[in-house]
Scaffold this active site. Structure first.
Site, mmCIF file in Angstrom:
data_model
loop_
_atom_site.group_PDB
_atom_site.id
_atom_site.type_symbol
_atom_site.label_atom_id
_atom_site.label_comp_id
_atom_site.label_asym_id
_atom_site.label_seq_id
_atom_site.Cartn_x
_atom_site.Cartn_y
_atom_site.Cartn_z
ATOM 1 N N ASP A 1 0.818 -1.208 0.000
ATOM 2 C CA ASP A 1 0.000 0.000 0.000
ATOM 3 C C ASP A 1 0.855 1.264 0.000
ATOM 4 O O ASP A 1 0.599 2.195 -0.743
ATOM 5 C CB ASP A 1 -1.000 0.021 1.166
ATOM 6 C CG ASP A 1 -0.343 -0.194 2.527
ATOM 7 O OD1 ASP A 1 0.881 -0.426 2.598
ATOM 8 O OD2 ASP A 1 -1.075 -0.141 3.539
ATOM 9 N N GLY A 8 11.346 2.238 3.757
ATOM 10 C CA GLY A 8 11.849 1.127 2.961
ATOM 11 C C GLY A 8 12.447 0.003 3.788
ATOM 12 O O GLY A 8 12.815 -1.043 3.245
ATOM 13 N N LEU A 68 10.308 -3.398 3.647
ATOM 14 C CA LEU A 68 10.348 -4.001 2.311
ATOM 15 C C LEU A 68 11.744 -4.488 1.955
ATOM 16 O O LEU A 68 11.900 -5.516 1.296
ATOM 17 C CB LEU A 68 9.856 -3.005 1.261
ATOM 18 C CG LEU A 68 8.391 -3.169 0.854
ATOM 19 C CD1 LEU A 68 8.124 -4.480 0.185
ATOM 20 C CD2 LEU A 68 7.450 -2.951 2.001
ATOM 21 N N LYS A 128 6.721 7.457 -0.523
ATOM 22 C CA LYS A 128 7.275 8.662 0.109
ATOM 23 C C LYS A 128 8.800 8.577 -0.029
ATOM 24 O O LYS A 128 9.502 8.270 0.932
ATOM 25 C CB LYS A 128 6.897 8.732 1.593
ATOM 26 C CG LYS A 128 5.438 8.946 1.872
ATOM 27 C CD LYS A 128 5.234 9.047 3.386
ATOM 28 C CE LYS A 128 3.783 9.225 3.751
ATOM 29 N NZ LYS A 128 3.623 9.278 5.226
ATOM 30 N N PHE A 169 0.405 11.995 6.998
ATOM 31 C CA PHE A 169 -0.216 10.758 7.462
ATOM 32 C C PHE A 169 -1.468 10.493 6.630
ATOM 33 O O PHE A 169 -2.436 11.228 6.719
ATOM 34 C CB PHE A 169 -0.566 10.845 8.951
ATOM 35 C CG PHE A 169 -0.937 9.511 9.523
ATOM 36 C CD1 PHE A 169 0.044 8.639 9.963
ATOM 37 C CD2 PHE A 169 -2.262 9.106 9.567
ATOM 38 C CE1 PHE A 169 -0.289 7.387 10.463
ATOM 39 C CE2 PHE A 169 -2.606 7.862 10.067
ATOM 40 C CZ PHE A 169 -1.620 7.001 10.513
ATOM 41 N N ASP A 198 -4.879 2.834 7.249
ATOM 42 C CA ASP A 198 -5.759 3.142 8.371
ATOM 43 C C ASP A 198 -5.118 4.083 9.383
ATOM 44 O O ASP A 198 -3.906 4.294 9.389
ATOM 45 C CB ASP A 198 -6.157 1.852 9.086
ATOM 46 C CG ASP A 198 -5.013 1.279 9.918
ATOM 47 O OD1 ASP A 198 -5.161 1.205 11.154
ATOM 48 O OD2 ASP A 198 -3.980 0.903 9.337
ATOM 49 N N ARG A 203 -9.842 2.604 6.430
ATOM 50 C CA ARG A 203 -9.318 1.717 5.384
ATOM 51 C C ARG A 203 -10.237 1.686 4.163
ATOM 52 O O ARG A 203 -9.779 1.541 3.041
ATOM 53 C CB ARG A 203 -9.184 0.277 5.893
ATOM 54 C CG ARG A 203 -8.012 0.028 6.780
ATOM 55 C CD ARG A 203 -7.867 -1.485 7.033
ATOM 56 N NE ARG A 203 -7.019 -1.767 8.157
ATOM 57 C CZ ARG A 203 -5.689 -1.783 8.124
ATOM 58 N NH1 ARG A 203 -5.072 -1.537 7.001
ATOM 59 N NH2 ARG A 203 -4.995 -2.047 9.203
#
Length: 175
Positions: free
Chosen positions: A98, A103, A106, A129, A150, A157, A163
């Site tokens: 999402d 990073g 991931l 971002k 944010f 969420d 969500r």
């Protein structure tokens, strides 16, 4: 002060961009099957919409990961809460996320999954971002680069709320 959600990316723009990503992914994987891995919970809305727009054969799997640190910030060390149900051996894998900011998560997740011998592995995110990046992760498909705010909606969420919003919004009025 009660929180408010300001629209950052309207629903029509989100839908149009997902359509474009689906077309590009279909071109890049022409003649192949792509194995989508959804990072739960936030990625599920995006992955479902994206999968509907990919014209090559698609298979799916889901995993839930968390990163933990001192309680207020992520260390990026990944704890797998729900692992994949299928082997990645020899598959063309596309991780669907999402949002990517630092990073860290991931980076470690891709390191873990690469050891499972996929034929190829790429990364797709709805939101990025890049100015918050701490770990160098190559993002192959990006929906939108967004400012450091944010955001909620489309799977993201705030305290398990928002969500289900069909757009990307910014939460305001939160201490």
């Amino acid at each position: 002060m009660a929180e408010n959600v300001r629209v950052l990316v309207p629903e029509k723009e989100v839908a149009a961009r997902i359509e474009e990503l689906g077309r590009k992914i279909s071109e890049d994987y022409a003649g192949k099957q792509v194995h989508l891995i959804c990072v739960l919970k936030g990625g599920v809305f995006f992955m479902c919409e994206l999968a509907k727009r990919i014209s090559v054969p698609v298979s799916m799997d889901f995993m839930s990961v968390s990163s933990y640190g001192d309680g207020t910030s992520s260390s990026g060390v990944v704890k797998i809460a729900k692992d994949l149900d299928e082997s990645l051996e020899g598959k063309d894998v596309l991780i669907v996320e999402d949002i990517i900011d630092s990073g860290r998560t991931l980076y470690y997740l891709m390191e873990i999954l690469s050891k499972r011998n996929p034929k190829s592995m790429r990364l797709c995110t709805l939101l990025d971002k890049p100015e918050r990046r701490v770990k160098d992760v190559k993002v192959d498909y990006v929906g939108f680069n967004i400012p450091d705010e944010f955001v909620v909606g489309y799977g993201l969420d705030y305290a398990q709320k928002y969500r289900n919003l069909p757009f990307i919004g910014v939460v305001e009025g939160v201490e």
